[in-house]
Write an enzyme that holds these catalytic residues in place. Structure first.
Site, short mmCIF file in Angstrom:
data_model
loop_
_atom_site.label_atom_id
_atom_site.label_comp_id
_atom_site.label_asym_id
_atom_site.label_seq_id
_atom_site.Cartn_x
_atom_site.Cartn_y
_atom_site.Cartn_z
N ASP A 1 0.78 -1.32 -0.03
CA ASP A 1 0.00 -0.01 0.02
C ASP A 1 0.80 1.36 -0.02
OD1 ASP A 1 0.86 -0.28 2.60
OD2 ASP A 1 -1.36 -0.15 3.52
N GLU B 1 10.44 -9.46 -2.97
CA GLU B 1 11.56 -8.51 -3.15
C GLU B 1 12.66 -8.80 -3.29
OE1 GLU B 1 9.07 -8.43 -0.93
OE2 GLU B 1 7.66 -6.73 -1.17
N GLU C 1 30.33 -26.48 1.09
CA GLU C 1 30.45 -26.34 2.62
C GLU C 1 31.09 -27.67 3.14
OE1 GLU C 1 30.27 -23.35 3.68
OE2 GLU C 1 29.13 -22.42 2.45
N ASP D 1 21.01 -27.26 -5.57
CA ASP D 1 19.95 -27.33 -4.84
C ASP D 1 19.80 -26.67 -3.73
OD1 ASP D 1 22.00 -29.06 -3.49
OD2 ASP D 1 21.05 -30.67 -3.52
N ASN E 1 22.56 -32.74 -5.52
CA ASN E 1 23.68 -33.33 -4.77
C ASN E 1 23.30 -33.58 -3.22
OD1 ASN E 1 24.32 -30.97 -3.77
ND2 ASN E 1 26.31 -30.88 -4.88
N GLY F 1 28.68 -13.44 -3.62
CA GLY F 1 28.46 -14.92 -3.43
C GLY F 1 27.14 -15.07 -2.46
N HIS G 1 1.54 0.86 10.21
CA HIS G 1 2.03 -0.42 9.81
C HIS G 1 3.24 -0.56 9.06
CE1 HIS G 1 0.19 0.90 6.23
NE2 HIS G 1 0.65 0.07 5.85
N HIS G 2 3.71 -1.80 8.99
CA HIS G 2 4.96 -2.26 8.44
C HIS G 2 6.16 -1.69 8.88
CE1 HIS G 2 2.55 -4.10 5.56
NE2 HIS G 2 2.63 -3.38 4.43
N GLY H 1 22.61 -31.41 -0.62
CA GLY H 1 23.14 -30.21 0.25
C GLY H 1 24.09 -29.41 -0.12
C1 DPX Z 1 26.46 -21.86 1.12
C2 DPX Z 1 26.71 -22.74 -0.09
O1 DPX Z 1 23.62 -26.86 -3.07
O2 DPX Z 1 25.68 -25.85 -4.24
O3 DPX Z 1 27.30 -27.36 -5.16
O4 DPX Z 1 26.26 -28.43 -3.42
O5 DPX Z 1 27.64 -26.35 -2.89
P1 DPX Z 1 26.91 -27.02 -3.96
P2 DPX Z 1 24.47 -25.68 -3.28
O6 DPX Z 1 23.73 -24.56 -3.96
O7 DPX Z 1 24.77 -25.05 -1.78
C3 DPX Z 1 25.36 -23.92 -1.78
C4 DPX Z 1 26.25 -23.95 -0.34
C5 DPX Z 1 25.46 -22.61 2.20
N1 DPX Z 1 27.05 -20.93 1.37
O8 DPX Z 1 27.23 -24.92 -0.51
S1 DPX Z 1 27.59 -21.85 -1.09
C6 DPX Z 1 26.91 -19.98 2.43
C7 DPX Z 1 25.75 -18.86 2.36
C8 DPX Z 1 25.85 -18.17 1.18
N2 DPX Z 1 24.67 -17.15 0.61
C9 DPX Z 1 23.70 -17.04 1.63
N3 DPX Z 1 23.79 -17.98 2.67
C10 DPX Z 1 24.54 -18.83 2.94
N4 DPX Z 1 26.75 -18.14 0.29
C11 DPX Z 1 22.47 -16.04 1.41
MG MG Z 2 24.07 -28.72 -3.62
#
Ligand code: DPX
Ligand code: MG
Length: 565
Positions: A31, A54, A476, A443, A470, A416, A118-119, A472
């Site tokens: 709004d 956003e 990391e 993913d 993959n 990143g 609000h907001h 996860g």
């Molecule tokens: C994090 C990263 O699944 O890629 O190839 O499996 O690593 P891979 P995915 O997309 O996972 C990404 C993950 C959690 N970085 O491995 S690079 C920390 C992080 C970041 N940005 C934000 N939050 C956390 N870089 C917004």
């Molecule tokens: Mg992954």
């Protein structure tokens, strides 16, 4: 009432956005910005692209600016919208993209009448969004009076274009349709100011050093594009005869089929031979380099300032001398004709360059590996392809792709922020429907911003998304593993039918073997709408460069605190 000589605050803003080349803006209503959106919608040269949230709208504006080479705009509501947008704007700041963030704002009477709204944070203190944006923009202004609006709008747009940084305009909700004079003729320029004396002196000094060097090389850095100097650098490559390398965040800026191109300079994970040539050169002209822990693989590359001419967007730094107010493109263009041809570094590189053997596909029922996946992606590339590589193993696999002439590559390596690529893919497709966008998304990253695929469907875009499942956060896992690196599995391929909801044209499919992947790619290439190919990859299957890079970056991160005793 408006006539050809008058406008409204929102109408004025729309006219200026169209004038600087925008054809779209990304929006989420609320709004505090509805009247503003009504005013923007009256401009027939601009189309509103409605996003799911956003943050994604901000990432879309980031992708739009990358694709068009110009500015972009995103329009949100006050506070709940603005603060959701913040991370994307910070990313655009880090990546030198002139995103114009536009927010609705409280009624101009609210503070004087001591009204709670609000907001907001529940205090009569409504400057906080602007203060927060001031930290991640080149200029953040609140427009609260129609008479000031034309100046404030023009000034902010000038700032965005000249600094290549985002700006934020907060427009009070009760003045968005207030009358102002129609925009007067004005030239918006992104040409930086130039000190002619400093330019001449810098060119003379650099000419002397480079012509005296035995084995000079060229290095393209991440700020080359935002300085509008890619073309001038290209001429320098041709006239000098030197070998040239790109830093990882400059991938896609140079023609990788050029005979002087060596590859990516990225320390132990760079292209074979490239680091050796750059680091054994007696002089390196680096255009726009940014030496971070990521671009230098945990500071393992050796950027010796004694052997470097470091050309930044507005200055040139040479051993012992700095020349300010010297725009990069002007400097490179003036330097090119003065250099003696010297191909010593190129000859040295050719001696050690390794031929890469193309990977042979396995039998159709072979479980998929990242190497086989990326061999297929390589096969899809032509001059119309734009690759968008999300943070994760896609950086390392994407970096290994050989880009044909005119193919492009986008990476958010300075900031990143995972999830960026989904919104950026939308924005890129909207700006450049003529290009084939190939997005490489992990993913974990996808789970942050997945719903924007529905906007890709809504507006008839045609990216091909490789969703790498993959299980996860593999990057990391390799840096430092723990239970936090596992994610909940999704049925990613099925999401497309969820988002299609009966009237959409998205195509989702899953590939677990090489044969399935080949069939999926064939289907995607023929499909007239967004495609998502969910690629099943083992949790531990990642590029060897990720392993190496991760080890160096982790070592750099884990330095113990220096004793203060
Ligand atoms: C994090 C990263 O699944 O890629 O190839 O499996 O690593 P891979 P995915 O997309 O996972 C990404 C993950 C959690 N970085 O491995 S690079 C920390 C992080 C970041 N940005 C934000 N939050 C956390 N870089 C917004
Ligand atoms: Mg992954």
């Amino acid at each position: 009432m408006t006539d050809s000589k008058s406008s409204t605050v929102g109408g004025y803003l729309a006219a200026r956005l169209a004038q600087i080349g925008l054809r779209h803006y990304f929006a989420v209503p609320g709004d505090y910005n509805l009247v503003l959106l009504d005013e923007l919608l009256k401009n027939r040269d601009l189309e509103m692209i409605s996003c799911c949230n956003e943050l994604n709208a901000g990432y879309a504006a980031d992708g739009y600016a990358r694709a068009s080479g110009g500015a972009s705009a995103v329009v949100v509501t006050y506070s709940v919208g603005g603060l959701s947008l913040l991370n994307a704007v910070a990313g655009a700041y880090a990546e030198d993209l002139p995103v114009i963030a536009i927010s609705g704002g409280p009624n101009t009477n609210s503070t004087a009448e001591y009204e709670l709204l609000h907001h907001t944070l529940g205090k009569v203190d409504y400057g906080y969004q602007n203060e927060i944006f001031a930290r991640v923009t080149a200029e953040a202004v609140i427009i609260q009076h129609a008479r000031e609006a034309p100046y404030q709008i023009d000034h902010a747009i000038d700032t965005a274009l000249s600094t290549r940084k985002p700006v934020c305009l907060e427009v009070a909700c009760n003045i968005a349709n207030a009358p102002v004079s129609a925009p007067n003729p004005k030239i918006f320029t992104d040409c930086p100011t130039c000190d002619a004396l400093a330019l001449d002196a810098a060119v003379e000094h650099a000419t002397e050093l480079l012509n005296a060097a035995a084995k000079p090389v060229l290095l393209a850095g991440g700020k080359l594009r935002s300085a509008h100097a890619i073309e001038a650098f290209g001429k320098l490559i041709d006239t000098s005869g030197y070998a040239v390398a790109s830093m990882p965040n400059a991938k896609g800026f140079l023609d990788e089929e050029h005979r002087h191109y060596m590859g990516i300079y990225w320390g132990p994970v760079g292209s074979p031979g490239c680091g050796e040539i750059v680091e054994s050169a007696d002089l390196c002209l680096a255009a726009g380099p940014v030496f971070t822990d990521y671009t230098t693989t945990g500071h393992t590359t050796i950027a010796n300032p004694e052997k470097m001419i470091n050309v930044q967007p507005h200055s040139v730094v040479m051993p012992g001398e700095t020349y300010n107010n010297v725009p990069m493109a002007r400097f490179l263009s003036a330097l090119a004709p003065k250099l003696k041809k010297n191909d010593a570094s190129l000859i040295a590189y050719r001696r050690i360059a390794e031929e890469r053997m193309p990977l042979q596909p396995g039998p159709a029922d072979t479980p998929l590996s990242t190497r086989q996946l990326f061999a297929r992606v390589q096969g899809m590339l032509d001059g119309k392809a734009s690759v968008i590589a999300e943070t994760g193993d896609s950086w390392f696999n994407g970096m290994q792709l050989d880009l044909p002439t005119h193919a492009r590559f986008e990476i958010q390596m300075q900031y990143g922020s995972i999830g960026w690529s989904v919104g950026a893919t939308l924005g890129y497709c909207i700006a450049r429907p003529d290009r084939r966008v190939i997005a490489l998304i992990g993913d974990g990253s996808f789970q942050l911003t997945a719903q924007e695929v529905s906007t890709m469907i809504r507006y008839g875009t045609r990216p091909i998304i490789f969703l790498i499942n993959n299980g996860g956060y593999t990057i990391e896992v390799e840096i430092h593993d723990g239970p936090y690196n596992k994610i909940k599995n999704w049925d990613y391929a099925q999401l497309l039918s969820v988002f299609n909801a009966g009237d959409g044209n998205g195509m989702g499919c899953r590939a677990a073997t090489e044969g399935e992947l080949d069939a999926a790619i064939k289907k995607a290439l023929a499909h007239d709408g967004p495609s998502l190919i969910e690629v099943m990859i083992d949790r531990d299957d990642c590029s060897k460069n990720l392993l190496r890079w991760g080890a160096h970056v982790a070592k750099n991160n884990s330095r113990p605190p220096r004793s203060i005793m």
